[in-house]
Structures are given as C-alpha cells and as structure tokens.
Write a protein that holds these residues in place. Structure first.
Motif, short mmCIF file in Angstrom:
data_model
loop_
_atom_site.label_atom_id
_atom_site.label_comp_id
_atom_site.label_asym_id
_atom_site.label_seq_id
_atom_site.Cartn_x
_atom_site.Cartn_y
_atom_site.Cartn_z
N GLU A 7 9.45 -0.23 8.63
CA GLU A 7 9.08 0.40 9.89
C GLU A 7 8.52 -0.72 10.75
O GLU A 7 7.52 -1.34 10.38
CB GLU A 7 8.02 1.46 9.66
N PHE A 8 9.13 -1.04 11.87
CA PHE A 8 8.65 -2.16 12.65
C PHE A 8 8.64 -1.82 14.14
O PHE A 8 9.33 -0.91 14.59
CB PHE A 8 9.49 -3.42 12.41
N ASN A 9 7.80 -2.55 14.86
CA ASN A 9 7.74 -2.45 16.32
C ASN A 9 8.00 -3.83 16.87
O ASN A 9 7.39 -4.80 16.44
CB ASN A 9 6.37 -1.97 16.79
N GLY A 10 8.88 -3.96 17.81
CA GLY A 10 9.18 -5.25 18.44
C GLY A 10 8.70 -5.22 19.86
O GLY A 10 7.98 -4.31 20.25
N SER A 21 7.33 -1.43 4.24
CA SER A 21 8.59 -0.98 3.65
C SER A 21 8.65 0.53 3.64
O SER A 21 7.66 1.21 3.38
CB SER A 21 8.72 -1.51 2.22
N GLN A 22 9.84 1.06 3.87
CA GLN A 22 10.04 2.51 3.83
C GLN A 22 10.37 2.99 2.42
O GLN A 22 10.26 4.18 2.14
CB GLN A 22 11.19 2.89 4.77
N ILE A 23 10.76 2.09 1.53
CA ILE A 23 11.15 2.52 0.18
C ILE A 23 10.24 1.96 -0.91
O ILE A 23 10.22 2.46 -2.02
CB ILE A 23 12.62 2.16 -0.13
N ARG A 24 9.49 0.90 -0.61
CA ARG A 24 8.55 0.34 -1.58
C ARG A 24 7.15 0.41 -0.97
O ARG A 24 6.99 0.46 0.23
CB ARG A 24 8.90 -1.13 -1.88
N SER A 25 6.15 0.35 -1.79
CA SER A 25 4.77 0.37 -1.31
C SER A 25 4.35 -1.07 -1.05
O SER A 25 3.61 -1.67 -1.85
CB SER A 25 3.87 1.04 -2.35
N GLY A 42 2.28 -6.18 -2.10
CA GLY A 42 2.06 -4.80 -2.54
C GLY A 42 0.80 -4.25 -1.90
O GLY A 42 -0.21 -4.94 -1.78
N ILE A 43 0.84 -2.98 -1.49
CA ILE A 43 -0.31 -2.43 -0.75
C ILE A 43 -1.08 -1.35 -1.51
O ILE A 43 -2.12 -0.90 -1.03
CB ILE A 43 0.12 -1.88 0.63
N ASP A 44 -0.61 -0.94 -2.68
CA ASP A 44 -1.32 0.11 -3.42
C ASP A 44 -2.76 -0.27 -3.76
O ASP A 44 -3.63 0.59 -3.81
CB ASP A 44 -0.57 0.48 -4.70
N LYS A 45 -3.02 -1.55 -3.98
CA LYS A 45 -4.38 -1.96 -4.35
C LYS A 45 -5.37 -1.79 -3.20
O LYS A 45 -6.58 -1.86 -3.40
CB LYS A 45 -4.39 -3.40 -4.85
N TYR A 46 -4.88 -1.55 -1.98
CA TYR A 46 -5.75 -1.36 -0.83
C TYR A 46 -6.01 0.12 -0.53
O TYR A 46 -6.68 0.45 0.43
CB TYR A 46 -5.15 -2.03 0.40
N ARG A 47 -5.47 0.98 -1.36
CA ARG A 47 -5.64 2.43 -1.16
C ARG A 47 -7.10 2.82 -1.36
O ARG A 47 -7.79 2.27 -2.21
CB ARG A 47 -4.75 3.18 -2.15
N VAL A 48 -7.54 3.80 -0.59
CA VAL A 48 -8.89 4.35 -0.71
C VAL A 48 -8.77 5.74 -1.32
O VAL A 48 -8.15 6.63 -0.72
CB VAL A 48 -9.58 4.44 0.67
#
Length: 193
Positions: A7-10, A21-25, A42-48
């Motif tokens: 998902e990106f914004n230009g 990523s739309q399919i991976r975390s 990977g972004i799961d480790k930043y979950r609250v």
C-alpha cells in the motif's frame, strides 16, 4: 514490470517505492531501477497488545520515518538500511499516558510528519497527544511531548515551527520546545492542516 504488494502513496522522487505489504506483515522498499526488493522489515514485533498496528510514513530528504505500532523507525534511503528504532512506549511521557488512559486503539499515535531532521507524531482522537522526535541522522530522541483534552493534528515544516489544529483551532508550536507561539482567534470546521 514488477508486481508490488505494498500500500503506497506517491509520488516518489526517485526509483524507490515503499509501504506496508498487503500480503505479509512487513514494511518493504522496492527499487524500480534494480527491479528488486531492497529492504523488508517485519512489523509484528511492534504490535501493541492485540490491537491493529497503527502505520504511517513520512519522508524528509534521504531519510524515511516510519511510525509502526509502538515505534518509529528511521531508514536511510541511500543505503536502504534501518538505522534507528525509537520505542515511544518506553518514554516516561507515554508511560504516564498509559497509566491515565490505558492502552487502547484511540490513544496510540497514528500519524507522522517529518521535515529537516525531526518528526512529529500525533493522535487526533478525543484525547489527543503530540510528540516531537529529533534526529541527529543516526538516532531519534524525544525532545518534547504533551497531552491534550481534544484532538491534535500537526505537520512538521521547514523552519522552526510545527503547524497544526487542536480543539478545532489552527496553531503553531516551537519545534524545539513545544511552546505554543500562535493560535487563531477563531476555530475552523476543518480537522487537518
């Protein structure tokens, strides 16, 4: 041709395309010049707790500031490396917010705005907050933060001011101290700047 799953914004000022990523975390940076993925974090480790991960991206020059869950990531786009992580949950300020308001989805900052070696993160819920992070190019540190009884939305801009809206009134804060230096005499129906 590349299939990009982010998902990106230009627009993007160079050959790099970045986003979540739309399919991976994960957070990803793709190079259109080399037709390849050049960084994946990977972004799961930043979950609250079990809350959805808040995500926002802002670029200033060759640095990318990524707000993800409980942290802000500082990425060097010339080297395509993560150079610093700042966990705002570990600050005394945010520990106080949590003790007063608890950990909930609306309390978490959800927007980042970077410019000239620093970034402001805000939470425009009914109980707002604003935090300014300074950068020396290799690390981030909290310069100031404050809570508000109403929503805050802010933009980091060139120069020494941050502009925003709090309690539906346009305002300006000193970038380095957080002192309010200007407030509009009337409110606005808008809630972004």
């Amino acid at each position: 041709h590349m299939d990009l799953d982010v998902e990106f914004n230009g627009p993007f000022p160079d050959d790099l395309v970045y986003g979540f990523s739309q399919i991976r975390s994960s957070f990803c940076i793709y190079s259109l010049a080399s037709n390849a993925l050049v960084l994946e974090i990977g972004i799961d480790k930043y979950r609250v707790a079990n809350l959805p991960i808040k995500k926002s991206i802002s670029r200033s020059g060759s640095k990318l500031y990524v707000l993800v869950g409980c942290s802000v990531l500082l990425i060097d786009l010339e080297l395509n490396v993560l150079i610093s992580e700042f966990n705002y949950f570990d600050t005394d300020f945010f520990k106080e917010v949590i003790s007063e308001r608890g950990v909930s989805h609306p309390v978490l900052p959800y927007r980042i705005s970077a410019c000239e070696g620093g970034a402001v993160i805000t939470n425009a819920s009914s109980d707002g907050l604003i935090m300014y992070l300074g950068s020396n190019g290799v690390s981030l540190s909290l310069l100031w933060a404050r809570k508000a009884a109403s929503a805050i939305y802010a933009e980091n801009t060139a120069g020494d001011l941050i502009y925003g809206i709090e309690a539906r009134k346009p305002r300006a804060w000193d970038k380095f101290t957080g002192v309010e230096v200007w407030q509009a005499s009337v409110g606005t129906t808008g809630n972004t700047i």
